[in-house]
Design an enzyme around this catalytic site. Structure first.
Site, PDB file in Angstrom:
ATOM      1  N   GLY A 122      41.388  21.348  55.049  1.00  0.00           N
ATOM      2  CA  GLY A 122      41.761  20.058  54.471  1.00  0.00           C
ATOM      3  C   GLY A 122      43.076  20.207  53.728  1.00  0.00           C
ATOM      4  N   VAL A 193      32.189  43.174  37.451  1.00  0.00           N
ATOM      5  CA  VAL A 193      30.908  42.794  38.045  1.00  0.00           C
ATOM      6  C   VAL A 193      30.788  43.313  39.485  1.00  0.00           C
ATOM      7  CG1 VAL A 193      29.308  40.880  38.223  1.00  0.00           C
ATOM      8  CG2 VAL A 193      31.236  40.692  36.697  1.00  0.00           C
ATOM      9  N   HIS A 454       0.772  37.571  28.482  1.00  0.00           N
ATOM     10  CA  HIS A 454       0.615  39.019  28.374  1.00  0.00           C
ATOM     11  C   HIS A 454      -0.064  39.554  29.618  1.00  0.00           C
ATOM     12  CE1 HIS A 454      -0.020  42.975  26.673  1.00  0.00           C
ATOM     13  NE2 HIS A 454      -1.268  42.911  27.150  1.00  0.00           N
TER      14      HIS A 454
HETATM   15  P1  FAD Z   1      34.041  29.162  46.879  1.00  0.00           P
HETATM   16  O1  FAD Z   1      32.635  29.590  46.912  1.00  0.00           O
HETATM   17  O2  FAD Z   1      35.092  30.196  47.007  1.00  0.00           O
HETATM   18  O3  FAD Z   1      34.203  28.103  48.060  1.00  0.00           O
HETATM   19  C1  FAD Z   1      35.420  27.564  48.414  1.00  0.00           C
HETATM   20  C2  FAD Z   1      35.320  27.049  49.841  1.00  0.00           C
HETATM   21  O4  FAD Z   1      36.459  26.254  50.116  1.00  0.00           O
HETATM   22  C3  FAD Z   1      35.317  28.163  50.888  1.00  0.00           C
HETATM   23  O5  FAD Z   1      34.286  27.923  51.822  1.00  0.00           O
HETATM   24  C4  FAD Z   1      36.669  28.029  51.576  1.00  0.00           C
HETATM   25  O6  FAD Z   1      36.626  28.357  52.955  1.00  0.00           O
HETATM   26  C5  FAD Z   1      36.931  26.548  51.408  1.00  0.00           C
HETATM   27  N1  FAD Z   1      38.345  26.170  51.435  1.00  0.00           N
HETATM   28  C6  FAD Z   1      39.355  26.656  50.696  1.00  0.00           C
HETATM   29  N2  FAD Z   1      40.505  25.986  50.957  1.00  0.00           N
HETATM   30  C7  FAD Z   1      40.185  25.051  51.883  1.00  0.00           C
HETATM   31  C8  FAD Z   1      40.906  24.029  52.519  1.00  0.00           C
HETATM   32  N3  FAD Z   1      42.200  23.801  52.256  1.00  0.00           N
HETATM   33  N4  FAD Z   1      40.268  23.269  53.436  1.00  0.00           N
HETATM   34  C9  FAD Z   1      38.948  23.470  53.719  1.00  0.00           C
HETATM   35  N5  FAD Z   1      38.211  24.395  53.121  1.00  0.00           N
HETATM   36  C10 FAD Z   1      38.820  25.164  52.208  1.00  0.00           C
HETATM   37  N6  FAD Z   1      28.675  34.176  41.050  1.00  0.00           N
HETATM   38  C11 FAD Z   1      27.468  34.025  40.489  1.00  0.00           C
HETATM   39  O7  FAD Z   1      27.253  33.058  39.761  1.00  0.00           O
HETATM   40  N7  FAD Z   1      26.459  34.922  40.729  1.00  0.00           N
HETATM   41  C12 FAD Z   1      26.633  35.988  41.528  1.00  0.00           C
HETATM   42  O8  FAD Z   1      25.710  36.780  41.729  1.00  0.00           O
HETATM   43  C13 FAD Z   1      27.896  36.179  42.129  1.00  0.00           C
HETATM   44  N8  FAD Z   1      28.111  37.231  42.925  1.00  0.00           N
HETATM   45  C14 FAD Z   1      29.334  37.380  43.511  1.00  0.00           C
HETATM   46  C15 FAD Z   1      29.550  38.505  44.302  1.00  0.00           C
HETATM   47  C16 FAD Z   1      30.770  38.699  44.889  1.00  0.00           C
HETATM   48  C17 FAD Z   1      30.996  39.909  45.748  1.00  0.00           C
HETATM   49  C18 FAD Z   1      31.818  37.743  44.702  1.00  0.00           C
HETATM   50  C19 FAD Z   1      33.158  37.909  45.355  1.00  0.00           C
HETATM   51  C20 FAD Z   1      31.617  36.628  43.901  1.00  0.00           C
HETATM   52  C21 FAD Z   1      30.374  36.444  43.293  1.00  0.00           C
HETATM   53  N9  FAD Z   1      30.130  35.371  42.455  1.00  0.00           N
HETATM   54  C22 FAD Z   1      28.918  35.222  41.864  1.00  0.00           C
HETATM   55  C23 FAD Z   1      31.160  34.351  42.198  1.00  0.00           C
HETATM   56  C24 FAD Z   1      30.916  33.106  43.078  1.00  0.00           C
HETATM   57  O9  FAD Z   1      30.884  33.499  44.437  1.00  0.00           O
HETATM   58  C25 FAD Z   1      32.005  32.081  42.852  1.00  0.00           C
HETATM   59  O10 FAD Z   1      32.117  31.797  41.478  1.00  0.00           O
HETATM   60  C26 FAD Z   1      31.682  30.791  43.584  1.00  0.00           C
HETATM   61  O11 FAD Z   1      31.557  31.022  44.968  1.00  0.00           O
HETATM   62  C27 FAD Z   1      32.755  29.748  43.339  1.00  0.00           C
HETATM   63  O12 FAD Z   1      32.413  28.586  44.009  1.00  0.00           O
HETATM   64  P2  FAD Z   1      33.523  27.553  44.499  1.00  0.00           P
HETATM   65  O13 FAD Z   1      32.786  26.439  45.143  1.00  0.00           O
HETATM   66  O14 FAD Z   1      34.435  27.241  43.390  1.00  0.00           O
HETATM   67  O15 FAD Z   1      34.399  28.331  45.582  1.00  0.00           O
HETATM   68  P1  NAI Z   2      36.003  41.380  36.992  1.00  0.00           P
HETATM   69  O1  NAI Z   2      36.958  40.544  36.240  1.00  0.00           O
HETATM   70  O2  NAI Z   2      34.558  41.265  36.717  1.00  0.00           O
HETATM   71  O3  NAI Z   2      36.379  42.920  36.775  1.00  0.00           O
HETATM   72  C1  NAI Z   2      37.636  43.418  37.106  1.00  0.00           C
HETATM   73  C2  NAI Z   2      37.800  44.760  36.401  1.00  0.00           C
HETATM   74  O4  NAI Z   2      38.926  45.398  36.947  1.00  0.00           O
HETATM   75  C3  NAI Z   2      38.038  44.632  34.900  1.00  0.00           C
HETATM   76  O5  NAI Z   2      37.189  45.502  34.215  1.00  0.00           O
HETATM   77  C4  NAI Z   2      39.502  44.980  34.737  1.00  0.00           C
HETATM   78  O6  NAI Z   2      39.794  45.575  33.502  1.00  0.00           O
HETATM   79  C5  NAI Z   2      39.703  45.950  35.885  1.00  0.00           C
HETATM   80  N1  NAI Z   2      41.070  46.054  36.365  1.00  0.00           N
HETATM   81  C6  NAI Z   2      41.956  45.047  36.585  1.00  0.00           C
HETATM   82  N2  NAI Z   2      43.113  45.531  37.068  1.00  0.00           N
HETATM   83  C7  NAI Z   2      42.957  46.879  37.163  1.00  0.00           C
HETATM   84  C8  NAI Z   2      43.794  47.937  37.622  1.00  0.00           C
HETATM   85  N3  NAI Z   2      45.000  47.710  38.083  1.00  0.00           N
HETATM   86  N4  NAI Z   2      43.305  49.194  37.561  1.00  0.00           N
HETATM   87  C9  NAI Z   2      42.056  49.452  37.115  1.00  0.00           C
HETATM   88  N5  NAI Z   2      41.221  48.487  36.667  1.00  0.00           N
HETATM   89  C10 NAI Z   2      41.664  47.214  36.714  1.00  0.00           C
HETATM   90  O7  NAI Z   2      36.353  41.125  38.536  1.00  0.00           O
HETATM   91  P2  NAI Z   2      35.566  41.451  39.858  1.00  0.00           P
HETATM   92  O8  NAI Z   2      34.561  42.528  39.646  1.00  0.00           O
HETATM   93  O9  NAI Z   2      36.605  41.610  40.892  1.00  0.00           O
HETATM   94  O10 NAI Z   2      34.773  40.130  40.120  1.00  0.00           O
HETATM   95  C11 NAI Z   2      35.473  38.891  40.193  1.00  0.00           C
HETATM   96  C12 NAI Z   2      34.639  37.790  39.657  1.00  0.00           C
HETATM   97  O11 NAI Z   2      33.611  37.460  40.588  1.00  0.00           O
HETATM   98  C13 NAI Z   2      33.887  38.143  38.372  1.00  0.00           C
HETATM   99  O12 NAI Z   2      34.686  37.981  37.247  1.00  0.00           O
HETATM  100  C14 NAI Z   2      32.782  37.146  38.394  1.00  0.00           C
HETATM  101  O13 NAI Z   2      33.260  35.939  37.883  1.00  0.00           O
HETATM  102  C15 NAI Z   2      32.496  36.985  39.876  1.00  0.00           C
HETATM  103  N6  NAI Z   2      31.306  37.791  40.220  1.00  0.00           N
HETATM  104  C16 NAI Z   2      30.130  37.474  39.626  1.00  0.00           C
HETATM  105  C17 NAI Z   2      28.995  38.201  39.894  1.00  0.00           C
HETATM  106  C18 NAI Z   2      27.742  37.867  39.189  1.00  0.00           C
HETATM  107  O14 NAI Z   2      27.688  36.823  38.566  1.00  0.00           O
HETATM  108  N7  NAI Z   2      26.716  38.709  39.253  1.00  0.00           N
HETATM  109  C19 NAI Z   2      29.000  39.309  40.853  1.00  0.00           C
HETATM  110  C20 NAI Z   2      30.302  39.579  41.373  1.00  0.00           C
HETATM  111  C21 NAI Z   2      31.396  38.820  41.080  1.00  0.00           C
END
Ligand code: FAD
Ligand code: NAI
Length: 475
Positions: A122, A193, A454
Site C-alpha cells: 500500500g 529481548v 492453593h
Molecule cells: P508488524 O507486526 O511489523 O506488521 C506490519 C505489517 O505491515 C507487516 O505485515 C508488513 O508486511 C506490512 N507492511 C509494511 N509496509 C507495508 C506497505 N507499504 N504495504 C502493505 N503492507 C505493509 N512482541 C510482544 O509483545 N511479545 C513477544 O513475545 C514478541 N516477540 C517478538 C519476537 C521477535 C523475534 C520479534 C522480532 C519481535 C517480537 N515482538 C514481540 C514484537 C512484535 O512482533 C511487534 O511489536 C509487533 O509485531 C508490532 O506490530 P505492528 O502491527 O506495529 O507491526
Molecule cells: P532490544 O532493544 O531488546 O535489545 C537490543 C540490545 O542490543 C540492547 O541491550 C542494546 O544495548 C544492545 N546493542 C545495541 N547496539 C549494540 C552494539 N552495536 N553492540 C552490542 N550491543 C548493542 O532489541 P531486540 O532484542 O533486537 O528486540 C527488538 C524489540 O523487539 C524489543 O525491544 C522488543 O520491543 C521486541 N521484542 C519483544 C519480545 C517480547 O516481548 N518477549 C521478544 C523479542 C522482541
C-alpha cells in the site's frame, strides 16, 4: 476508478489487523492491505508478530524447552528416556504450521468481520476530497480511497553498519527462526529481548552460545534485583553473556563468521562461530509508503510522528504500533489499533502506557509492569518493597522450578501498587494479575487480602504483596 472505503488500514500486523477488525465492528467499510508473502507467495497476514516474531519464537522456545526437560529434568521425576534427539527440521516445520494457523486465523477473522483484504504493498497516492487515495501494488493493481487511513507498517531489524543480513550466516530475527541445523557455535550481538530468547533456544538445543552486549549493565530497563537474579540463572545454564563490549570487524566466509571485539577489560578478542544473530533493536518501517508524497512527518529515527491519540500531522491519517513511538510490543500495537478505530467512531479510545506489561520468555521468564525500584528512586517517590521467593512456594517446588521471585513496589503513603516485577516460572501469566491491579489502582493490601488458589504460583504474588507490609505467612 477507485474503490471507496471509510477506513483503509496499511499493514496487517497486530496493530493493523486489530484496528481493521475493530473499525469494521463499529460499522465502517474497511480495507486492510498487507504485503507479507508466505513461502508459496500467498498472503500471510499477522506481520512481524505472526511470521517472524512473537508466535514463531514462542513455538521454538516451547520445543527447545521440552528438549531441555527431557534431557535434564525428566530423570528427577523418575522418567528415563535413553538418548533424546532433536529433529530440527521437524521443529521448524511445526513452528511453520503454528504460523500458518495464525495467518489463516486472521484471514478468517477478516471474512467474519467483513474487512476487505488486499494482498500487496500500500502506498499513498494523492489527497482526494475528504481523504486519500492508496495504491495497492501486488498480484493485482488496485486504487482505493479512504476517508481515514491507519498506518501500521511495523518495524525491521536493525543491521550493524557494514554488516548486512544475508540470513545464511548473519541472521536477523527472520533467519534466526529458520536455522536448519543446530549451530555448533553461535554468537549473538545484543543481549536484549531477542538475544536472550533466541540465545536460549539454540543453547538448549546444544549450541555453544555467546551474547555480546555493548552496555555495561545487563537488561538495563529491568528492575536491578530481578535482572541480577535472571543473570545468575542464565550463567548457571551456560549462556555466556559478555557485557560492555565494543564490536569491531565482522568477517564472513565459507566456514562461518568471525567477530572481533574489545571486551570490558579492553582486551582484543576474536570469536569464530557458525552463525551470528544481530539483535540490536528494530527500526520503524515506512519503506514504500510514499509518505513524502503526502507530507507525512517522520522523526529523526524514521518513526511516524503522532500525538498521544496516534494522530499524524495529516488530517484523517493515524499511525499505530512499531512504526510510532513507545515500546515495540504486539499488545501495545493492538491497544493502539483498537483505540484509533474507536476514536474514528467518535468514542474515547484509551491506552494506558503505565500498565503495559513486558515479558521475556526465557527460562526463568521475566515479566514486569510499572516502574522499577531504580525509576522510583530517580523520580524521588517514597516507596515500600516486598519480595517473595518461589523457593518458598509449594507449587513451584512441585513443578521443580523454584528460581526467582515476585517483587512488589508500593507507594509508601497510599500503598498504591507502582510496579510488579517477576522472574520465575510462568511470570508471563502471573503478571496479568498485577496489570489488572494497577489498572484498578489497587493497593498492595488489596492483593494481600484476596484469596488465591492453593497450591498455585499466584500465591507468591499474594505473599509478595503481604511482604510490602512485612507480614509474609510462608517465608
Ligand atoms: P508488524 O507486526 O511489523 O506488521 C506490519 C505489517 O505491515 C507487516 O505485515 C508488513 O508486511 C506490512 N507492511 C509494511 N509496509 C507495508 C506497505 N507499504 N504495504 C502493505 N503492507 C505493509 N512482541 C510482544 O509483545 N511479545 C513477544 O513475545 C514478541 N516477540 C517478538 C519476537 C521477535 C523475534 C520479534 C522480532 C519481535 C517480537 N515482538 C514481540 C514484537 C512484535 O512482533 C511487534 O511489536 C509487533 O509485531 C508490532 O506490530 P505492528 O502491527 O506495529 O507491526
Ligand atoms: P532490544 O532493544 O531488546 O535489545 C537490543 C540490545 O542490543 C540492547 O541491550 C542494546 O544495548 C544492545 N546493542 C545495541 N547496539 C549494540 C552494539 N552495536 N553492540 C552490542 N550491543 C548493542 O532489541 P531486540 O532484542 O533486537 O528486540 C527488538 C524489540 O523487539 C524489543 O525491544 C522488543 O520491543 C521486541 N521484542 C519483544 C519480545 C517480547 O516481548 N518477549 C521478544 C523479542 C522482541
Amino acid at each position: 476508478m477507485s474503490q471507496a472505503f471509510d477506513v483503509v488500514v496499511i499493514g496487517a500486523g497486530p496493530g493493523g489487523y486489530i484496528a481493521a477488525i475493530r473499525a469494521a465492528q463499529l460499522g465502517f467499510k474497511v480495507a486492510c492491505i498487507d504485503e507479507w508473502k508466505n513461502a508459496a507467495g500467498g498472503p500471510a497476514p499477522g506481520g512481524t508478530c505472526t511470521n517472524v516474531g512473537c508466535i514463531p519464537s514462542k513455538a521454538l522456545l516451547q520445543s527447545s524447552e521440552h528438549f531441555e526437560h527431557a534431557n535434564h529434568h525428566f530423570a528427577d521425576h523418575g522418567i528415563s528416556t535413553g538418548k533424546v534427539t532433536m529433529d530440527v527440521a521437524k521443529m521448524i516445520g511445526r513452528k511453520d504450521t503454528v504460523v500458518k494457523q495464525n495467518n489463516d486465523g486472521i484471514l478468517y477473522l477478516f471474512k467474519k468481520n467483513k474487512v476487505t483484504f488486499f494482498h500487496g504493498r500500500g502506498s499513498f497516492g494523492k489527497a482526494v476530497d475528504g481523504g486519500y487515495e492508496v495504491q495497492v501494488t501486488g498480484a493485482k493493481e488496485e486504487t482505493l480511497s479512504g476517508k481515514q487511513v491507519i498506518i501500521a507498517t511495523g518495524s525491521n531489524a536493525r543491521a550493524l553498519p557494514g554488516t548486512p543480513f544475508d540470513e545464511e550466516t548473519v541472521l536477523s530475527n527472520d533467519g534466526a527462526l529458520r536455522v536448519g541445523a543446530v549451530p555448533k557455535k553461535l554468537v549473538l550481538i545484543g543481549s536484549g529481548v531477542i538475544g536472550l530468547e533466541m540465545g536460549s533456544v539454540w543453547r538448549r538445543l546444544g549450541s555453544d552460545v555467546t551474547i555480546l552486549e555493548g552496555l555495561p549493565t545487563f537488561l538495563g530497563a529491568v528492575d536491578e534485583q530481578i535482572a541480577k537474579e535472571a543473570k545468575k540463572a542464565f550463567d548457571k545454564q551456560g549462556l555466556k553473556i559478555e557485557l560492555g563490549v565494543k564490536v569491531g570487524d565482522i568477517k564472513t566466509g565459507k566456514k562461518g563468521v568471525s567477530v572481533a571485539y574489545t571486551n570490558a577489560k579492553g582486551e582484543a578478542v576474536t570469536l569464530d562461530a557458525d552463525k551470528l544473530i544481530v539483535s540490536i533493536g528494530r527500526v520503524p518501517n515506512t519503506i514504500g509508503l510514499n509518505a513524502e508524497a503526502v507530507g507525512l512527518q517522520l522523526d529523526e529515527r524514521g518513526a511516524i510522528v503522532v500525538d498521544a491519540d496516534c494522530k499524524t500531522n495529516l488530517p484523517g491519517v493515524w499511525a499505530v504500533g512499531d512504526v510510532v513511538r513507545g515500546p515495540m510490543l504486539a499488545h501495545k500495537a493492538e491497544e493502539e489499533g483498537v483505540a484509533v478505530a474507536e476514536r474514528i467512531a467518535g468514542q474515547h479510545g484509551h491506552v494506558n502506557f503505565n500498565t503495559i506489561p513486558w515479558v521475556i520468555y526465557t527460562s526463568p521468564e521475566i515479566a514486569w509492569v510499572g516502574r522499577t525500584e531504580q525509576q522510583l528512586k530517580a523520580d524521588g517517590v517514597a516507596y515500600k518493597a516486598g519480595t517473595f521467593p518461589f523457593l518458598a512456594n509449594g507449587r513451584a517446588r512441585a513443578l521443580g522450578d523454584t528460581t526467582g521471585m515476585v517483587k512488589f513496589l508500593a507507594d509508601a503513603t497510599t500503598d498504591e501498587i507502582l510496579g510488579v516485577h517477576i522472574v520465575g516460572p510462568m511470570a508471563s501469566e502471573l503478571i496479568a494479575e498485577a496489570v489488572v491491579a494497577m489498572e484498578f489502582k489497587a493497593s498492595a493490601e488489596d492483593i494481600a487480602r484476596i484469596c488465591h488458589a492453593h497450591p498455585s504460583l499466584s500465591e507468591a504474588t499474594k505473599e509478595a504483596a503481604l511482604a510490602v507490609d512485612k507480614r509474609t505467612l510462608n517465608f
